[in-house]
Scaffold this active site. Structure first.
Site, short mmCIF file in Angstrom:
data_model
loop_
_atom_site.label_atom_id
_atom_site.label_comp_id
_atom_site.label_asym_id
_atom_site.label_seq_id
_atom_site.Cartn_x
_atom_site.Cartn_y
_atom_site.Cartn_z
CE1 TYR A 1 27.88 -18.75 21.71
CE2 TYR A 1 28.75 -19.53 23.79
CZ TYR A 1 28.83 -19.45 22.42
OH TYR A 1 29.86 -20.08 21.76
CE LYS B 1 30.41 -16.30 20.48
NZ LYS B 1 31.38 -17.19 21.15
#
Length: 287
Positions: free
Chosen positions: A133, A161
């Site tokens: 992330y 992400k």
């Protein structure tokens, strides 16, 4: 390799007026959304994980797992305390998870070498694949492409992400690594998918999830003009949902639809009356 393709929803955590987690609303929301999406992310920033203690996080996860049926569920995990993270990984190993969403450790602003070590250590111990992330405006540090190149060699790190805000990095991740790239900023869903990203983790997909899924499907079918028209129609709502810090807007819109109460847990504030009114108007237009 686990597929993370499609539209994933980073679930909000509903709260009752007294501040307790509203598990009934969470279960109902999960069941309502599951037919239209690829999967759920639990206890991310949209889920206000920072405001939940560990027992509350596990209870939220278990509620979602029970309501999600066969729909995949990813759990958010992170922080600067390595021994605690190891303990959490051990606890989560007994849950039926599709993956773990992990950001670089917040606040400490580690070096790129330390970020590599952090991810490889957790990947060695995790029972489930990891979505890295990259969200520098929350962690205080941005992951460089060379860092992604190194961690992508680990079989357990399979996706990213992408909230880095760098189109060149996004393109490099798509074209120069084996990582599955998911748009992490709702504003970038269309551009990331058109560039070759596999999907998105999109808070705004709590609302009209079928339209977001349709955008993904249309792009896969090279029907870009139709996808663009759908996304343009949603654009004013997407912008408004983030007029105030997330998830205030999402919760206000869901409350407007009668699906939960709009409360956020401190230090987050619920949506202002002005935003609530703006969202109500936009939702009415999109019906």
């Amino acid at each position: 390799m686990r597929s993370f393709a499609g539209i994933w929803i980073p679930l909000v955590t509903p709260f009752q007026r007294d501040g307790a987690v509203d598990h009934a609303a969470l279960s109902s929301l999960t069941a309502r959304l599951r037919p239209d999406i690829a999967g759920f992310v639990v206890c991310g920033s949209t889920g206000e994980a920072h405001a939940l203690d560990e027992s509350e996080q596990l209870a939220v996860l278990d509620t979602v797992l029970a309501a999600a049926g066969d729909t995949p569920v990813v759990m958010g995990l992170g922080g600067p305390h390595r021994a605690h993270l190891h303990q959490q990984l051990s606890t989560l190993s007994s849950r039926r998870l599709a993956g773990l969403l992990i950001a670089p450790p917040y606040y400490v602003r580690p070096s790129q070498a330390a970020i590599v070590d952090y991810f490889l250590d957790l990947a060695d111990r995790a029972s489930d694949p990891i979505i890295a992330y990259n969200i520098p405006y929350r962690t205080g540090v941005s992951m460089d492409f060379a860092t992604f190149e190194q961690i992508a060699r680990h079989r357990n790190i399979q996706a990213v992400k992408d909230c880095g805000g760098n189109p060149a990095l996004t393109m490099d991740l798509i074209t120069r690594t084996p990582l599955q790239v998911l748009a992490g900023e709702d504003a970038n869903i269309l551009t990331t998918l058109c560039a070759g990203g596999v999907g998105a983790i999109a808070a705004s997909a709590h609302l009209f999830p079928q339209r977001f899924t349709a955008i993904h499907r249309l792009i896969l079918g090279d029907r870009i003009s139709e996808a663009r028209t759908l996304f343009h129609g949603l654009w004013p709502l997407i912008q408004a949902l983030f007029d105030e810090p997330n998830p205030a807007g999402i919760k206000a819109a869901l409350a407007n639809s009668g699906l939960m109460q709009a409360h956020c847990r401190a230090p987050m504030a619920s949506a202002s009356p002005a935003l609530d009114q703006k969202l109500a108007g936009l939702l009415q237009q999109l019906q």
